[in-house]
Design an enzyme around this catalytic site. Structure first.
Site, PDB file in Angstrom:
ATOM      1  N   GLU A 129       0.848  -1.199   0.000  1.00  0.00           N
ATOM      2  CA  GLU A 129       0.000   0.000   0.000  1.00  0.00           C
ATOM      3  C   GLU A 129       0.879   1.244   0.000  1.00  0.00           C
ATOM      4  OE1 GLU A 129      -3.292   2.021   3.045  1.00  0.00           O
ATOM      5  OE2 GLU A 129      -3.024  -0.160   2.991  1.00  0.00           O
ATOM      6  N   GLU A 133      -2.823  10.604   2.890  1.00  0.00           N
ATOM      7  CA  GLU A 133      -3.954  10.647   3.819  1.00  0.00           C
ATOM      8  C   GLU A 133      -4.055  12.020   4.478  1.00  0.00           C
ATOM      9  OE1 GLU A 133      -4.283   6.200   5.593  1.00  0.00           O
ATOM     10  OE2 GLU A 133      -2.425   7.259   6.086  1.00  0.00           O
TER      11      GLU A 133
END
Length: 238
Positions: A129, A133
């Protein structure tokens, strides 16, 4: 040769028109201006929850295209203390290359607005991943992170010098076999060179509220509806 040249020119013009007017998946990447929902390229999460720190259920109705050509993710409440959230992901997996998004995250304690790549056990692969964010408790900052075979601990908080929730800005990461470099409005802000992910993943965007992670996100106060907006997404294969 003349006929071939004319044919090549026509194909080039047609492909250019597609890239300008709507989303497209090509040999070298993806261009998504969010003029409409292209179900050939994207899918909306619906009817389930990731559990653990995710305190909501993904609902396809919480992923919409606006009249001014944006994609909107919503965080809503269907009943007291029950929350619905939104997630959009690509159907195809993509690998090394430049990933860009122009977006405006939601602002509120206890929530996350994101743009990332992901693959994991549900895809029959290790958990790899790469994240951009926004923690809604302070949208003057952005968090970059990545996981390789489920190993994380690579968080990096960057001061933006502006409030990301007030306007659109372009965020990106360039993923290569030996490094990941993250960008804000075209300026490199962070580079990682250790234990870099290698498995192609899906391009994903979501908005969700957390539980049990107050030290990270702050305490969610139940405020809703909240919205994160995405102007466009682009992936360019290297």
């Amino acid at each position: 040769m003349k006929k071939k040249s004319i044919f090549t020119l026509c194909i080039t013009v047609l492909l250019s028109a597609v890239l300008i007017t709507g989303s497209a998946l090509g040999a070298t990447g993806i261009w998504e201006p969010f003029n409409y929902y292209n179900s050939d390229l994207w899918e909306k999460a619906n009817g389930y929850s990731n559990g653990n720190m995710f305190n909501c259920t993904w609902r396809s109705n919480n992923v919409t295209n606006t009249s001014d050509g944006k994609m909107r993710l919503a965080l809503t409440s269907s009943s007291y203390n029950k929350f619905d959230c939104g997630e959009l992901r690509s159907k195809a997996k993509t690998g090394y290359g430049l990933y860009e998004v122009r977006m405006m995250p939601a602002k509120n304690p206890g929530i996350v607005s994101s743009f990332f790549t992901y693959t994991g056990p549900t895809d029959g692969t290790p958990w790899d991943e790469i994240d951009i964010e926004f923690l809604g408790k302070d949208t003057t900052k952005v968090q970059f992170n990545y996981y390789t075979n489920g190993v994380g601990g690579n968080e990096k908080i960057i001061d933006l010098g502006f409030d990301a929730s007030r306007d659109y800005h372009t965020y990106a990461f360039d993923w290569q076999p030996n490094r990941i470099t993250w960008y804000v409005d075209g300026v490199a802000r962070h580079t990682a060179t250790t234990n870099i992910p290698k498995n192609p993943g899906k391009i994903m965007m979501n908005l969700w509220n957390g539980t049990g992670v107050d030290s990270w996100l702050g305490s969610y106060n139940g405020a809703n509806p909240l919205y994160a907006y995405y102007d466009w997404v682009r992936y360019t294969s290297r």
